[in-house]
Design an enzyme around this catalytic site. Structure first.
Site, PDB file in Angstrom:
ATOM      1  CD  GLN A  88       5.999   0.445   4.084  1.00 26.94           C
ATOM      2  OE1 GLN A  88       5.435  -0.613   3.854  1.00 26.94           O
ATOM      3  NE2 GLN A  88       5.743   1.153   5.149  1.00 26.94           N
ATOM      4  CB  VAL A 148       5.946   4.582  -5.573  1.00 27.65           C
ATOM      5  CG1 VAL A 148       6.376   3.212  -5.038  1.00 27.65           C
ATOM      6  CG2 VAL A 148       4.422   4.603  -5.781  1.00 27.65           C
ATOM      7  CG  HIS A 150       7.757  -0.785  -1.596  1.00 27.20           C
ATOM      8  ND1 HIS A 150       6.646  -0.724  -0.787  1.00 27.20           N
ATOM      9  CD2 HIS A 150       8.491  -1.827  -1.128  1.00 27.20           C
ATOM     10  CE1 HIS A 150       6.713  -1.683   0.130  1.00 27.20           C
ATOM     11  NE2 HIS A 150       7.823  -2.357  -0.052  1.00 27.20           N
ATOM     12  CB  CYS A 190      12.340  -0.277 -21.961  1.00 25.73           C
ATOM     13  SG  CYS A 190      12.167  -1.444 -23.315  1.00 25.73           S
ATOM     14  N   PRO A 215      -3.882   7.059  12.582  1.00 21.68           N
ATOM     15  CG  PRO A 215      -5.326   7.464  10.794  1.00 21.68           C
ATOM     16  CD  PRO A 215      -3.880   7.357  11.145  1.00 21.68           C
ATOM     17  CB  ALA A 245       0.690  11.918   8.853  1.00 19.62           C
TER      18      ALA A 245
HETATM   19  P1  NAD Z   1      -1.127   0.741   3.820  1.00 20.97           P
HETATM   20  O1  NAD Z   1      -2.024   1.227   2.761  1.00 20.97           O
HETATM   21  O2  NAD Z   1      -1.005  -0.697   4.056  1.00 20.97           O
HETATM   22  O3  NAD Z   1      -1.558   1.401   5.206  1.00 20.97           O
HETATM   23  C1  NAD Z   1      -1.903   2.739   5.331  1.00 20.97           C
HETATM   24  C2  NAD Z   1      -1.839   3.100   6.791  1.00 20.97           C
HETATM   25  O4  NAD Z   1      -1.991   4.504   6.896  1.00 20.97           O
HETATM   26  C3  NAD Z   1      -2.935   2.469   7.650  1.00 20.97           C
HETATM   27  O5  NAD Z   1      -2.364   1.950   8.828  1.00 20.97           O
HETATM   28  C4  NAD Z   1      -3.856   3.658   7.977  1.00 20.97           C
HETATM   29  O6  NAD Z   1      -4.450   3.549   9.246  1.00 20.97           O
HETATM   30  C5  NAD Z   1      -2.872   4.809   7.939  1.00 20.97           C
HETATM   31  N1  NAD Z   1      -3.459   6.119   7.648  1.00 20.97           N
HETATM   32  C6  NAD Z   1      -4.577   6.429   6.959  1.00 20.97           C
HETATM   33  N2  NAD Z   1      -4.747   7.761   6.905  1.00 20.97           N
HETATM   34  C7  NAD Z   1      -3.708   8.306   7.557  1.00 20.97           C
HETATM   35  C8  NAD Z   1      -3.321   9.647   7.836  1.00 20.97           C
HETATM   36  N3  NAD Z   1      -4.020  10.704   7.418  1.00 20.97           N
HETATM   37  N4  NAD Z   1      -2.175   9.847   8.545  1.00 20.97           N
HETATM   38  C9  NAD Z   1      -1.435   8.796   8.981  1.00 20.97           C
HETATM   39  N5  NAD Z   1      -1.758   7.515   8.741  1.00 20.97           N
HETATM   40  C10 NAD Z   1      -2.866   7.263   8.036  1.00 20.97           C
HETATM   41  O7  NAD Z   1       0.252   1.377   3.513  1.00 20.97           O
HETATM   42  P2  NAD Z   1       1.700   0.837   3.643  1.00 20.97           P
HETATM   43  O8  NAD Z   1       1.899   0.303   5.015  1.00 20.97           O
HETATM   44  O9  NAD Z   1       2.553   1.913   3.141  1.00 20.97           O
HETATM   45  O10 NAD Z   1       1.859  -0.431   2.685  1.00 20.97           O
HETATM   46  C11 NAD Z   1       1.255  -0.596   1.454  1.00 20.97           C
HETATM   47  C12 NAD Z   1       2.049  -0.450   0.194  1.00 20.97           C
HETATM   48  O11 NAD Z   1       1.338   0.495  -0.546  1.00 20.97           O
HETATM   49  C13 NAD Z   1       3.403   0.127   0.232  1.00 20.97           C
HETATM   50  O12 NAD Z   1       4.202  -0.876  -0.207  1.00 20.97           O
HETATM   51  C14 NAD Z   1       3.452   1.267  -0.811  1.00 20.97           C
HETATM   52  O13 NAD Z   1       4.430   0.973  -1.787  1.00 20.97           O
HETATM   53  C15 NAD Z   1       2.152   1.210  -1.465  1.00 20.97           C
HETATM   54  N6  NAD Z   1       1.405   2.478  -1.709  1.00 20.97           N
HETATM   55  C16 NAD Z   1       2.046   3.656  -1.877  1.00 20.97           C
HETATM   56  C17 NAD Z   1       1.308   4.826  -2.046  1.00 20.97           C
HETATM   57  C18 NAD Z   1       2.043   6.122  -2.228  1.00 20.97           C
HETATM   58  O14 NAD Z   1       3.111   6.145  -2.831  1.00 20.97           O
HETATM   59  N7  NAD Z   1       1.504   7.224  -1.704  1.00 20.97           N
HETATM   60  C19 NAD Z   1      -0.076   4.785  -2.041  1.00 20.97           C
HETATM   61  C20 NAD Z   1      -0.719   3.546  -1.882  1.00 20.97           C
HETATM   62  C21 NAD Z   1       0.057   2.393  -1.698  1.00 20.97           C
HETATM   63 ZN    ZN Z   2      13.251  -0.145 -24.911  1.00 14.36          ZN
END
Ligand code: NAD
Ligand code: ZN
Length: 247
Positions: free
Chosen positions: A102, A104, A120, A128, A215, A233
């Protein structure tokens, strides 16, 4: 915990098709804040105000200034952590087929995974709204906000905003491999954003085992998860990698 790591290692070794579903949590140790949970981005800003497509179309300047510029800076400085590297090692050892992410941020590909479904979309590209031409995010001229394409059209990230559809091919393939796998590793996702959160349900319904690394517990933990590995993780993946004895 050691028993659960051992159980998971055995599940991985006996599985013919293992896939992973990852969320923002796997990138937390790379310095990218998640959406929910501790230290989240949404402690600071309201998602519906900033990450909904209607908000973007109504006031792109506000969304670029309040969310997208910062996201770009954070992602461009981030590097894969042991969580991403562990999944790349699994693929290298033919123990993991595909990642549905999920995220990006592109960190799974950076770590070396070759089959990544970006559910996502990707922040690495902008497109554009007028001529649909893609442009690499690193090449966007931010001297004018919102930034524009050379045709004068508005640029938007190639990610899925809240309120938008998941690209048909990503959704179709994710459903297919979720129904075919016999093990799904669910790493760092709160499992509340639909339809990504349906994938573990599909896997389970078709007889797969589900391992969760997080966690904190999620709505899946009691209902669907066979093995809950509580923790960050990166740390948990390191334990798994050593239990598997892979390099
Ligand atoms: P979320 O933000 O809803 O949930 C994050 C989850 O990660 C929680 O359950 C939390 O407990 C857990 N977490 C926190 N620290 C952790 C660690 N060190 N190791 C493992 N797990 C940990 O995220 P989601 O479920 O991916 O959904 C939210 C949306 O946010 C997605 O659609 C995504 O597109 C977007 N998003 C993406 C990024 C990215 O690309 N890195 C960052 C923020 C949000
Ligand atoms: Zn254009």
């Amino acid at each position: 915990m050691n028993k659960l790591i051992k159980k998971t290692a055995d599940l991985i070794l006996s599985s013919k098709k293992t896939i992973a579903l990852t969320g923002a949590g796997i990138s937390v140790e790379s310095g990218i804040p998640p959406f929910r949970g501790k230290g989240s981005l949404w402690d600071k800003i309201d998602p519906m105000e900033y990450a909904h497509i209607n908000s973007f179309l109504k006031d792109p300047e506000k969304v670029w200034k309040g969310l997208l510029i910062e996201m770009g800076e954070i992602i461009s400085q981030a590097e894969p952590n042991d969580g991403h590297k562990g999944l790349a090692l699994l693929e290298k050892n033919q123990l993991l087929d595909t990642i549905i992410t999920q995220n990006v941020d592109g960190l799974h590909q950076f770590a070396g995974n070759s089959d990544v479904i970006e559910f996502h979309g990707s922040f690495a590209w902008q497109r554009c709204l007028e001529c649909h031409k893609p442009l690499e995010t690193t090449k966007v001229d931010l001297s004018k906000i919102p930034p524009e394409c050379e045709c004068g059209g508005l640029l938007r990230p190639d990610c899925v905003f809240f309120g938008e559809m998941i690209p048909e091919d990503s959704l179709w393939r994710s459903r297919k491999i979720s129904s075919e796998c016999d093990l799904m590793l669910v790493v760092g996702t709160s499992a509340v954003v639909q339809p990504a959160s349906i994938m573990p349900e599909i896997a389970k319904r078709n007889g797969a085992s589900v391992v969760e690394i997080n966690p904190e517990e999620t709505p899946l933990t009691d209902r669907i998860t066979d093995c809950f590995l509580k923790g960050d993780a990166g740390k948990v993946m390191n334990q798994l990698v050593s239990a598997l004895g892979i390099k």
